[in-house]
Design an enzyme around this catalytic site. Structure first.
Site, PDB file in Angstrom:
ATOM      1  N   ARG A 177       0.969  -1.333  -0.272  1.00  0.00           N
ATOM      2  CA  ARG A 177      -0.096  -0.083   0.162  1.00  0.00           C
ATOM      3  C   ARG A 177       1.097   1.298  -0.100  1.00  0.00           C
ATOM      4  NH1 ARG A 177       2.346   1.890   3.766  1.00  0.00           N
ATOM      5  NH2 ARG A 177       0.754   3.633   3.649  1.00  0.00           N
ATOM      6  N   ALA A 186       0.859   5.015  -2.333  1.00  0.00           N
ATOM      7  CA  ALA A 186       0.874   5.382  -3.702  1.00  0.00           C
ATOM      8  C   ALA A 186       1.822   4.872  -4.434  1.00  0.00           C
ATOM      9  CB  ALA A 186       0.518   7.107  -3.682  1.00  0.00           C
ATOM     10  N   ARG A 195      -7.309  -0.303  -6.752  1.00  0.00           N
ATOM     11  CA  ARG A 195      -7.713   0.995  -5.835  1.00  0.00           C
ATOM     12  C   ARG A 195      -7.953   2.142  -6.454  1.00  0.00           C
ATOM     13  NH1 ARG A 195      -4.267   1.222  -0.261  1.00  0.00           N
ATOM     14  NH2 ARG A 195      -6.127   2.208   0.272  1.00  0.00           N
ATOM     15  N   GLN A 209      -1.737   2.128  10.064  1.00  0.00           N
ATOM     16  CA  GLN A 209      -0.489   2.520   9.215  1.00  0.00           C
ATOM     17  C   GLN A 209       0.669   3.300  10.002  1.00  0.00           C
ATOM     18  OE1 GLN A 209      -3.514   3.197   7.815  1.00  0.00           O
ATOM     19  NE2 GLN A 209      -3.501   2.702   5.704  1.00  0.00           N
ATOM     20  N   ASP A 249      -1.783  10.884  -2.057  1.00  0.00           N
ATOM     21  CA  ASP A 249      -2.173   9.697  -2.991  1.00  0.00           C
ATOM     22  C   ASP A 249      -2.527  10.524  -4.277  1.00  0.00           C
ATOM     23  OD1 ASP A 249      -2.903   8.837  -0.213  1.00  0.00           O
ATOM     24  OD2 ASP A 249      -2.688   7.166  -1.599  1.00  0.00           O
ATOM     25  N   ASN A 297      -5.075  12.625   0.741  1.00  0.00           N
ATOM     26  CA  ASN A 297      -4.259  11.552   1.493  1.00  0.00           C
ATOM     27  C   ASN A 297      -4.960  11.012   2.478  1.00  0.00           C
ATOM     28  OD1 ASN A 297      -1.608  10.741   2.065  1.00  0.00           O
ATOM     29  ND2 ASN A 297      -1.708  11.841   4.089  1.00  0.00           N
ATOM     30  N   LYS A 298      -4.619  10.064   3.338  1.00  0.00           N
ATOM     31  CA  LYS A 298      -5.066   9.272   4.281  1.00  0.00           C
ATOM     32  C   LYS A 298      -6.269  10.097   5.064  1.00  0.00           C
ATOM     33  CE  LYS A 298      -4.957   6.045   4.659  1.00  0.00           C
ATOM     34  NZ  LYS A 298      -5.755   4.916   3.854  1.00  0.00           N
TER      35      LYS A 298
HETATM   36  O1  MRU Z   1      -4.374   3.252   2.284  1.00  0.00           O
HETATM   37  P1  MRU Z   1      -2.964   3.383   2.085  1.00  0.00           P
HETATM   38  O2  MRU Z   1      -2.174   2.994   3.265  1.00  0.00           O
HETATM   39  O3  MRU Z   1      -2.630   2.845   0.890  1.00  0.00           O
HETATM   40  O4  MRU Z   1      -2.652   5.050   2.057  1.00  0.00           O
HETATM   41  C1  MRU Z   1      -1.567   5.473   2.054  1.00  0.00           C
HETATM   42  C2  MRU Z   1      -1.339   6.974   2.318  1.00  0.00           C
HETATM   43  O5  MRU Z   1      -2.436   7.622   2.239  1.00  0.00           O
HETATM   44  C3  MRU Z   1      -0.046   7.606   2.147  1.00  0.00           C
HETATM   45  O6  MRU Z   1       0.055   8.785   2.901  1.00  0.00           O
HETATM   46  C4  MRU Z   1       0.316   8.172   0.594  1.00  0.00           C
HETATM   47  O7  MRU Z   1       0.050   6.821  -0.089  1.00  0.00           O
HETATM   48  C5  MRU Z   1       1.586   8.714   0.609  1.00  0.00           C
HETATM   49  S1  MRU Z   1       2.681   7.526   0.311  1.00  0.00           S
HETATM   50  C6  MRU Z   1       4.177   7.829   0.161  1.00  0.00           C
END
Ligand code: MRU
Length: 352
Positions: free
Chosen positions: A48, A50, A91, A198, A239, A249-250
């Site tokens: 997981r 991006a 995704r 995470q 993302d 983002n998350k």
């Molecule tokens: O759901 P995830 O764990 O894939 O979400 C990841 C994030 O939101 C990260 O902050 C984002 O991908 C940046 S990663 C360098």
């Protein structure tokens, strides 16, 4: 040199993924030998983040190509279209996935007419390029970002935007790594990041493995650490970044940006240019993934919410550009007005 196991590794026709659903309790590697296995691994969040999703999908296309045993190019093209479509459906939010798949499609097109073997070899070469470029971009981004980090800073981060979310080195955590390497005496405050954890499971593990000071907090403690002046800046990953600088983002990132503004703390987003989507005018157009209610009602296999309760589980939110102090990219730090400055930095239309 880090002791950490690699996020992803390609060896002799097999994609090895560090299983991020099991960390930190277990350091286990999942083997993918087909594009379907890669698709499932992305959906289950074995891999997981991006840029890591993009690179894994690129190797998924390579595996897909090698699944085709025939000699006729037209047959391979039909098969590749199905492979690309399967991987696109994994995704929806991180644009790096679509960016990497489009790069793979174009790489194959460059060999059109040269036969099945040539196309397969070109695809493998392109996936390696994507992986290599990701690490290099992150290292450059880390150097640009470290200039923004005052010595002795507390840095708040959300989710995992580290080596585990990329091929290596990370984005937000690339800045952290570089500031640490320069001896700035920083400390990371990592949000646990419910529901997938995470922050607690991945960021805390990764930083500890690399000997970088980290303190874990619950998501609800972000305002507290700002008020207590334990953090001097926020750095998160992204993302997808729209042309106007809105950032997906998350889930929880938007709230942090509001809190940072209230406390007069800079809010930085660190991302390679492969995360910028100039086709989208604003964050309103970014598709937001909704994940299973089970992630919220359960912690691992333990139910923490009553049976039958309604659940909303968006995996991402969008932070409006006005709350973003600067975007740290591999080509330098971008400040408002983003519309103009992102286009100038990208310099040419981003692939797609
Ligand atoms: O759901 P995830 O764990 O894939 O979400 C990841 C994030 O939101 C990260 O902050 C984002 O991908 C940046 S990663 C360098």
């Amino acid at each position: 040199m880090s002791r950490r196991a690699k996020t992803l590794e390609w060896r002799e026709g097999v994609l090895y993924l560090l299983d991020q659903t099991r960390l930190p309790a277990e350091v286990k590697v999942v083997e993918c030998r087909t594009h379907q296995e890669v698709g499932e691994a992305i959906e289950r969040m074995v891999v997981r983040g991006a840029p890591a999703i993009g690179a894994a999908a690129a190797y998924g296309v390579v595996l897909g190509a090698w699944e085709f045993a025939g000699e006729d190019e037209e047959g391979l093209w039909r098969h590749l279209e199905a492979v690309l479509e399967r991987l696109r459906r994994t995704r929806p939010t991180a644009v790096n996935l679509f960016w990497a798949l489009e790069r793979m499609r174009r790489a194959a097109l460059n060999r059109r007419g040269q036969g099945v073997q040539a196309i397969k070899e070109e695809l493998e070469k392109e996936a390696h390029e994507i992986a290599r470029e990701d690490v290099e971009a992150n290292q450059r981004l880390g150097i640009h970002g470290a200039e923004l980090v005052p010595a002795g800073s507390g840095i708040l981060t959300h989710c995992n935007a580290g080596a585990l979310a990329t091929v290596d080195y990370g984005t937000a955590l690339a800045v952290v790594r570089e500031a640490h390497r320069q001896g700035k005496g920083i400390r990371v405050y990592a949000d646990e990041t419910r529901p997938f954890l995470q922050g607690a499971r991945l960021t805390a593990w990764e930083l500890q493995e690399d000997g970088i000071p980290v303190t874990l907090i619950v998501d609800g403690a972000a305002a507290y650490v700002m008020k207590k002046q334990l953090v001097q800046l926020v750095i998160v990953g992204a993302d997808r970044i729209a042309a106007n600088g809105d950032v997906a983002n998350k889930i929880g990132t938007y709230g942090l940006a509001i809190l940072a503004r209230e406390h007069g703390i800079p809010f930085y987003v660190a991302a390679p240019l492969s995360t910028v989507d100039l086709r989208l005018k604003s964050g309103e157009e970014i598709p937001i993934e909704e994940r299973s209610p089970r992630e919220v009602t359960h912690i691992f296999d333990y139910r923490v919410a009553p049976e039958g309760v309604g659940v909303l589980n968006p995996a991402f939110d969008v932070t409006p550009n006005r709350l973003v102090t600067a975007i740290i990219t591999d080509r330098g730090v971008v400040r408002p007005p983003y519309e103009e400055n992102l286009r100038r930095l990208v310099g040419f239309p981003v692939l797609m």
